[in-house]
Design a protein around this motif. Sequence first.
Motif, mmCIF file in Angstrom:
data_model
loop_
_atom_site.group_PDB
_atom_site.id
_atom_site.type_symbol
_atom_site.label_atom_id
_atom_site.label_comp_id
_atom_site.label_asym_id
_atom_site.label_seq_id
_atom_site.Cartn_x
_atom_site.Cartn_y
_atom_site.Cartn_z
ATOM 1 N N GLY A 29 -21.954 35.172 4.870
ATOM 2 C CA GLY A 29 -22.841 35.142 3.708
ATOM 3 C C GLY A 29 -24.316 35.195 4.074
ATOM 4 O O GLY A 29 -24.706 34.898 5.211
ATOM 5 N N SER A 30 -25.123 35.570 3.076
ATOM 6 C CA SER A 30 -26.575 35.727 3.285
ATOM 7 C C SER A 30 -27.224 34.450 3.791
ATOM 8 O O SER A 30 -28.162 34.501 4.599
ATOM 9 N N SER A 31 -26.749 33.294 3.319
ATOM 10 C CA SER A 31 -27.434 32.051 3.687
ATOM 11 C C SER A 31 -27.347 31.775 5.191
ATOM 12 O O SER A 31 -28.158 31.022 5.726
ATOM 13 N N THR A 66 -17.604 41.793 7.419
ATOM 14 C CA THR A 66 -18.208 42.077 6.111
ATOM 15 C C THR A 66 -19.478 41.251 6.054
ATOM 16 O O THR A 66 -19.418 40.024 6.122
ATOM 17 N N SER A 67 -20.590 41.925 5.992
ATOM 18 C CA SER A 67 -21.863 41.213 6.102
ATOM 19 C C SER A 67 -22.723 41.378 4.862
ATOM 20 O O SER A 67 -23.009 42.482 4.423
ATOM 21 N N SER A 68 -23.154 40.258 4.332
ATOM 22 C CA SER A 68 -24.162 40.259 3.274
ATOM 23 C C SER A 68 -25.525 40.274 3.959
ATOM 24 O O SER A 68 -25.613 40.489 5.156
ATOM 25 N N GLY A 69 -26.560 40.032 3.205
ATOM 26 C CA GLY A 69 -27.875 39.842 3.815
ATOM 27 C C GLY A 69 -28.874 40.942 3.552
ATOM 28 O O GLY A 69 -30.084 40.735 3.723
ATOM 29 N N SER A 70 -28.403 42.134 3.139
ATOM 30 C CA SER A 70 -29.358 43.236 2.999
ATOM 31 C C SER A 70 -30.357 42.967 1.876
ATOM 32 O O SER A 70 -31.554 43.234 2.020
ATOM 33 N N VAL A 71 -29.875 42.425 0.785
ATOM 34 C CA VAL A 71 -30.769 42.213 -0.360
ATOM 35 C C VAL A 71 -31.808 41.134 -0.024
ATOM 36 O O VAL A 71 -33.013 41.333 -0.209
ATOM 37 N N ALA A 72 -31.326 40.027 0.542
ATOM 38 C CA ALA A 72 -32.245 38.931 0.871
ATOM 39 C C ALA A 72 -33.295 39.391 1.884
ATOM 40 O O ALA A 72 -34.501 39.151 1.710
ATOM 41 N N LEU A 73 -32.852 40.096 2.912
ATOM 42 C CA LEU A 73 -33.806 40.581 3.921
ATOM 43 C C LEU A 73 -34.800 41.563 3.315
ATOM 44 O O LEU A 73 -36.004 41.501 3.577
ATOM 45 N N VAL A 151 -19.113 46.079 7.103
ATOM 46 C CA VAL A 151 -18.952 46.525 5.718
ATOM 47 C C VAL A 151 -19.905 45.757 4.804
ATOM 48 O O VAL A 151 -20.088 44.558 4.950
ATOM 49 N N ASN A 152 -20.483 46.473 3.861
ATOM 50 C CA ASN A 152 -21.251 45.818 2.802
ATOM 51 C C ASN A 152 -21.100 46.664 1.548
ATOM 52 O O ASN A 152 -20.665 47.814 1.612
ATOM 53 N N GLU A 153 -21.437 46.090 0.424
ATOM 54 C CA GLU A 153 -21.441 46.903 -0.795
ATOM 55 C C GLU A 153 -22.680 47.784 -0.775
ATOM 56 O O GLU A 153 -23.744 47.374 -0.291
ATOM 57 N N ASN A 154 -22.545 48.997 -1.298
ATOM 58 C CA ASN A 154 -23.701 49.902 -1.352
ATOM 59 C C ASN A 154 -24.555 49.530 -2.569
ATOM 60 O O ASN A 154 -24.554 50.210 -3.593
ATOM 61 N N ASP A 155 -25.277 48.440 -2.429
ATOM 62 C CA ASP A 155 -26.014 47.862 -3.562
ATOM 63 C C ASP A 155 -27.088 48.796 -4.120
ATOM 64 O O ASP A 155 -27.454 48.687 -5.288
ATOM 65 N N THR A 156 -27.588 49.701 -3.294
ATOM 66 C CA THR A 156 -28.669 50.578 -3.740
ATOM 67 C C THR A 156 -28.238 51.495 -4.879
ATOM 68 O O THR A 156 -29.029 51.826 -5.751
ATOM 69 N N VAL A 164 -19.064 45.427 -7.304
ATOM 70 C CA VAL A 164 -18.188 44.301 -6.974
ATOM 71 C C VAL A 164 -18.974 43.015 -7.207
ATOM 72 O O VAL A 164 -18.499 42.075 -7.838
ATOM 73 N N GLY A 165 -20.183 42.978 -6.677
ATOM 74 C CA GLY A 165 -21.084 41.869 -6.971
ATOM 75 C C GLY A 165 -21.103 40.763 -5.940
ATOM 76 O O GLY A 165 -22.120 40.117 -5.753
ATOM 77 N N ASP A 166 -20.000 40.535 -5.284
ATOM 78 C CA ASP A 166 -20.005 39.508 -4.241
ATOM 79 C C ASP A 166 -19.173 40.006 -3.068
ATOM 80 O O ASP A 166 -18.194 40.729 -3.251
ATOM 81 N N ASN A 167 -19.598 39.594 -1.878
ATOM 82 C CA ASN A 167 -18.917 40.088 -0.685
ATOM 83 C C ASN A 167 -17.654 39.293 -0.346
ATOM 84 O O ASN A 167 -16.918 39.680 0.562
ATOM 85 N N ASP A 168 -17.404 38.198 -1.061
ATOM 86 C CA ASP A 168 -16.156 37.464 -0.823
ATOM 87 C C ASP A 168 -14.969 38.327 -1.245
ATOM 88 O O ASP A 168 -14.048 38.569 -0.470
ATOM 89 N N LEU A 224 -29.095 32.199 -2.138
ATOM 90 C CA LEU A 224 -29.398 33.546 -1.626
ATOM 91 C C LEU A 224 -28.326 34.584 -1.950
ATOM 92 O O LEU A 224 -28.616 35.699 -2.328
ATOM 93 N N GLY A 225 -27.080 34.233 -1.770
ATOM 94 C CA GLY A 225 -26.004 35.210 -1.954
ATOM 95 C C GLY A 225 -25.582 35.317 -3.395
ATOM 96 O O GLY A 225 -26.142 34.662 -4.280
ATOM 97 N N SER A 226 -24.571 36.152 -3.643
ATOM 98 C CA SER A 226 -24.089 36.328 -5.010
ATOM 99 C C SER A 226 -22.845 35.501 -5.262
ATOM 100 O O SER A 226 -22.478 35.244 -6.389
ATOM 101 N N GLY A 227 -22.155 35.125 -4.214
ATOM 102 C CA GLY A 227 -20.886 34.422 -4.379
ATOM 103 C C GLY A 227 -21.107 32.925 -4.478
ATOM 104 O O GLY A 227 -22.212 32.424 -4.497
ATOM 105 N N GLY A 228 -20.030 32.203 -4.561
ATOM 106 C CA GLY A 228 -20.027 30.750 -4.549
ATOM 107 C C GLY A 228 -18.627 30.393 -4.130
ATOM 108 O O GLY A 228 -17.893 31.263 -3.647
#
Length: 407
Positions: A29-31, A66-73, A151-156, A164-168, A224-228
């Motif tokens: 996760g992004s955090s 599966t890596s989050s983090g692109s949006v936060a960075l 892997v990440n979602e193509n958020d752009t 999908v909204g969350d990487n979980d 930071l992330g979208s999931g919980g």
Amino acid sequence: MSRPALGGSRKNFEEKVLVSQNRMVVKVGSSLLVNEEKLTPSYAFIHGLLGDIATLRAEGKEVVLTSSGSVALGLGMLGADPATAGVQEKQAAAAVGQPMLLNVYKQIALEYGFDIAQVLITLEDLENRRRFLNTRNTIIRLLERGILPIVNENDTVTTQEIRVGDNDRLAAKVAQMLQAQDLVILTSIDGLYDRNPDEEGAQFVEKVDDVADYLEVTKSTSSLGSGGMMTKMQAANMAQNAGCTTYIAEGTLERPVTGIFSGERRYTECVAQTDPASSWSVWLTDRLAMAGSIVVRSNPARDIRSGEIGVRAADVVSMSGDFNKGDVLHVFDEDGHEVARGLTNYGSQEALILARHPDLPSKETLGYAASDVIINRKNLILLEEHHLHWDQPAEEDVLEIGEPSQS
Ligand code: GLU
């Protein structure tokens, strides 16, 4: 050899899931990846993570990250505030942050002697069978070449309604796709609690069989992330359904993954189904978005449940969604219970016409001879106890069919 009788779920006659013993999906996760205040990469964590993945690879594991983090960075690089950034700002941030993130991964992975690849996925790549298989083949090819797919979602390019909204859940879908044995979800907390962990008396949960028990108590998200924890439970359910066990644990600096398996620290284990359905059934049943839904009358709903019939035009009470032929529809009974999910033979326009005029020949209504079955029985998967059932769409989105015309 006689063909087994149809009835119950398709699981009876479909080939079973073959879980790949050595395959593991790790979700971060992004955090963990991004410093919450400075919005810069957490180099120390990424070092520890890739060092640990190098160990797993040396043991013969096929690992997908599966890596989050692109949006936060990216928000950090654009000087935007994560708390107030809108959708477009986040889409732009993903475009800026993703290469930055992958650059960090690449530099560090090369220090450990392996290379990485970027796999950006959209909702459609998971929901559409052809694209799903195509993505699967690409990831497997990368694994065969000894490369770590990240892997990440193509958020752009994805907007709210079609993401999908969350990487979980994204990671769980990737685990299903690869028939992975393990899904490791690393997060900022040591696992699941039976209520909000800030509440007094919250108990740590070591083992989960039925994730439905924890959906209500896990409804908060991280900053930071979208999931919980709730999306982690939904993800764990998808993994379970595919015969994959999920481990939820804190992402520590040292041995974030191997430390779980060696028992160095505690974690929550969501135990895999021992008898998963075929990968086709699993793909069909576990959805990330609802393309459309159909409500059928009580008696046909009972016959659908017992595996006798598919969804016939004359049995439809109402439908919702702007769906296409080949989309997966959620089928409800008149009491609002979800009965099954299946591939529709018709797009929403044609399905609506057939349902409104079940007594007229389709040559007259559609202009060509067609079946009055909207979803064939063999393309319909009956929901079982372990599936998470979806709520019906809001009333304003539903089209009533009305009584069939008597002609
Ligand atoms: N795809 C998002 C990102 O890379 C993260 C989604 C999530 O936090 O689950 O930033």
